[in-house]
Write an enzyme that holds these catalytic residues in place. Structure first.
Site, PDB file in Angstrom:
ATOM      1  N   SER A  80     -43.870  56.887  -5.444  1.00  0.00           N
ATOM      2  CA  SER A  80     -42.514  57.079  -4.921  1.00  0.00           C
ATOM      3  C   SER A  80     -42.368  58.537  -4.465  1.00  0.00           C
ATOM      4  CB  SER A  80     -41.485  56.706  -5.989  1.00  0.00           C
ATOM      5  OG  SER A  80     -40.209  56.637  -5.439  1.00  0.00           O
ATOM      6  N   ASP A  88     -41.929  46.034  -1.744  1.00  0.00           N
ATOM      7  CA  ASP A  88     -41.197  47.224  -2.193  1.00  0.00           C
ATOM      8  C   ASP A  88     -39.788  47.235  -1.597  1.00  0.00           C
ATOM      9  OD1 ASP A  88     -40.184  49.789  -2.649  1.00  0.00           O
ATOM     10  OD2 ASP A  88     -42.166  50.706  -2.575  1.00  0.00           O
ATOM     11  N   HIS A 118     -41.614  48.175  -6.135  1.00  0.00           N
ATOM     12  CA  HIS A 118     -41.690  49.623  -5.966  1.00  0.00           C
ATOM     13  C   HIS A 118     -42.524  50.244  -7.090  1.00  0.00           C
ATOM     14  CE1 HIS A 118     -40.722  53.517  -4.487  1.00  0.00           C
ATOM     15  NE2 HIS A 118     -40.079  53.877  -5.566  1.00  0.00           N
TER      16      HIS A 118
END
Ligand SMILES: [Ca+2]
Length: 530
Positions: free
Chosen positions: A186, A404, A443
């Site tokens: 991320s 995601d 994610h």
């Protein structure tokens, strides 16, 4: 201070440190408590404490983690007069150290040291380092009137942490780490790519997961998607239950396009499920979408286009990412539907326009994007020529999840495709930069697809043994039990079921290269076929 100059100053301090080490340490290193006396320009070592094996409760945590013994160093770096970059370095005892350093990444705008990631590295024998990126907390107000703190967050803190950590580890062990790795997902993935682009000598191996590196455009994408999915008075148009409804319908329409009906859309670029298939015949009901809900979902898939030129400013979110799990981050909930205002609106208020009252309804996607990319180009890490990192001998392993709901995977694919073009083609790029996509992964983790895999071991083998990863084996775990494994193939290869044996066993899959996605034909069911 420039990077080169800082490095020179650091090197010049080493003989002194070595001299101290020889008089105080049992091994060739400096005793933990004596590390507090270490001098690094621009850095203050606040504490250096030997921590015994057993329970350790990190600052701000309520639960203890169980750790092996380590030396805990807390430090603050001030590369500018307005900087206050806190970081920690944890160093195993000499006999437990694997001879390497691991820098770990952050999440969001989080001003918090990543203790859990540090613990994972320490347990593997690594000396580990993490920074709070120069401020406390996830709120973006820290940037208001503090342009240098924005730079610290954007890229400088990780670099400063890395250079200083190398010296701290060297002093503690009496020698430099043989290899340095960076691992992040991320925002950590953004940091990972930023390091490879800006400071190619910092790390020998880098893992970039679900990277939010296209940060400026991503932030415009968040704002647009929020406006497109909320009523003028700020209520979410699509409730959480209907996000799951969308995912179920998208998977139903596109699951079999990859030749295996397993609840996973293998490549959402081939899926063109139309949300109008769920349109209510009469009034609003639980099992259908109202016209505004259909429209909102379409805009999420389509992404943001420049209203003047038609250019795609930022890609939309993939089919299959709408709502596949219970947690708000396993859906469009956490970053789009649930926030009372557009996610990361603080970027505009505190970083760009310096106006805490800036009204997101006044945005001009054409004018304001150009302004943002001119004023804050360092917020993104989208450089494509990675020659310096390649020449350093660095290896980069990037991964993302096809479901995601936070960082759209199509943007990561587009970035890698551009990297391939700029670095002499696929084969030359694969020499130092490899990409893996996990179908059905959310994610950084989670999702219906296998989403747990050991990228760090693969990277170690690549850097230290020259064994470049051809695939990663991923597991899906339910209630602590592995219930499905699958290879994650070297992009652009995809995993194909061999046709015999269990389809939940990675051994029954092979990685194959498919023709690139070609223009698709719309069928009467809304599904698409090549
Ligand atoms: Ca499938």
């Amino acid at each position: 201070m420039t990077r080169r100059l800082l490095a020179a100053v650091l090197v010049s301090t080493l003989p002194l440190a070595t001299g101290e080490a020889k008089t105080t340490a049992v091994s060739n290193g400096t005793a933990c408590s004596n590390l507090a006396a270490l001098t690094i320009p621009g850095v203050t070592i606040r504490t250096a404490t030997a921590v015994a094996a057993g329970p350790f409760t990190p600052p701000g945590a309520t639960a203890a983690m169980t750790l092996p013994a380590f030396c805990r160093v807390e430090a603050t770096a001030r590369p500018t007069t307005d900087s206050e970059i806190k970081f920690e370095v944890w160093i195993p005892p000499a006999d437990a150290w694997n001879g390497k350093l691991e820098g770990v990444g952050n999440g969001g705008y989080s001003g918090a040291i990543g203790y859990a990631a540090m613990a994972a590295g320490l347990r593997r024998g690594y000396a580990v380092a993490s920074t709070d990126t120069g401020h406390a907390g996830d709120d973006m107000k820290f940037g208001q009137g503090h342009p240098e703190k924005i730079v610290d967050w954007a890229y400088r803190s990780v670099h400063v942490m890395t250079e200083a950590s190398k010296v701290v580890v060297r002093d503690a062990q009496g020698r430099f780490a043989e290899h340095a790795y960076f691992v992040g997902c991320s925002s950590g993935g953004h940091q990972a790519l930023s390091e490879a682009q800006r400071y190619p000598e910092d790390y020998d191996g880098i893992i970039a997961g679900d990277p939010a590196n296209n940060r400026i455009r991503q932030t415009f994408g968040f704002l647009y998607s929020w406006v497109a999915t909320h009523t003028p008075d700020g209520r979410a148009i699509i409730p959480q239950s209907k996000l799951s409804l969308l995912t179920h319908a998208a998977v139903e329409a596109c699951d079999a396009l990859d030749g295996l009906k397993d609840g996973i859309i293998d490549d959402p670029r081939r899926c063109h499920f139309d949300p109008s298939k769920l349109a209510c015949k009469g009034g609003d009901e639980a099992g259908c979408l109202t016209a505004p809900q259909v429209d909102a979902a379409r805009k999420m898939y389509e992404g943001l286009k420049n209203p003047r030129t038609g250019e795609q400013i930022f890609t939309g979110w993939p089919r299959g990412s709408e709502g596949f799990g219970e947690n708000p981050i396993q859906s469009w909930g956490q970053y789009v539907m649930n926030p009372p205002e557009p996610m990361r609106v603080g970027f505009f208020r505190y970083f760009l326009f310096h106006d805490p009252n800036w009204d997101y309804r006044t945005i001009d996607y054409d004018r304001d994007l150009a302004y943002a990319e001119q004023k804050l180009p360092f917020m993104a890490a989208v450089e494509k020529d990675l020659t310096p990192f390649r020449k350093h001998g660095g290896k980069l392993l990037m991964y993302t999840g096809w479901a995601d709901p936070v960082v759209p995977p199509q943007d990561t694919v587009a970035y890698y495709d551009a990297i391939v073009k700029a670095n002499g083609g696929l084969e030359r790029t694969r020499d130092f930069y490899r990409f893996f996509i996990a179908p059905g992964m959310g994610h950084c983790s989670g999702g219906p697809g296998p989403n747990q895999f050991d990228a760090l071991t693969a990277l170690e083998q690549w850097v230290e043994k020259g064994a470049a990863p051809e695939k990663l084996t991923a597991s899906h775990v339910t209630n602590g039990k592995v219930d499905r494994t699958r290879p994650l193939c070297l992009y652009p290869q995809v995993a194909r079921y061999k046709g015999t044996g269990g389809s939940d066993d990675a051994a029954n899959f092979t990685c194959v290269t498919e023709a690139p996605t070609t223009p698709v034909r719309r069928t009467s069911t809304g599904a698409q076929r090549n």
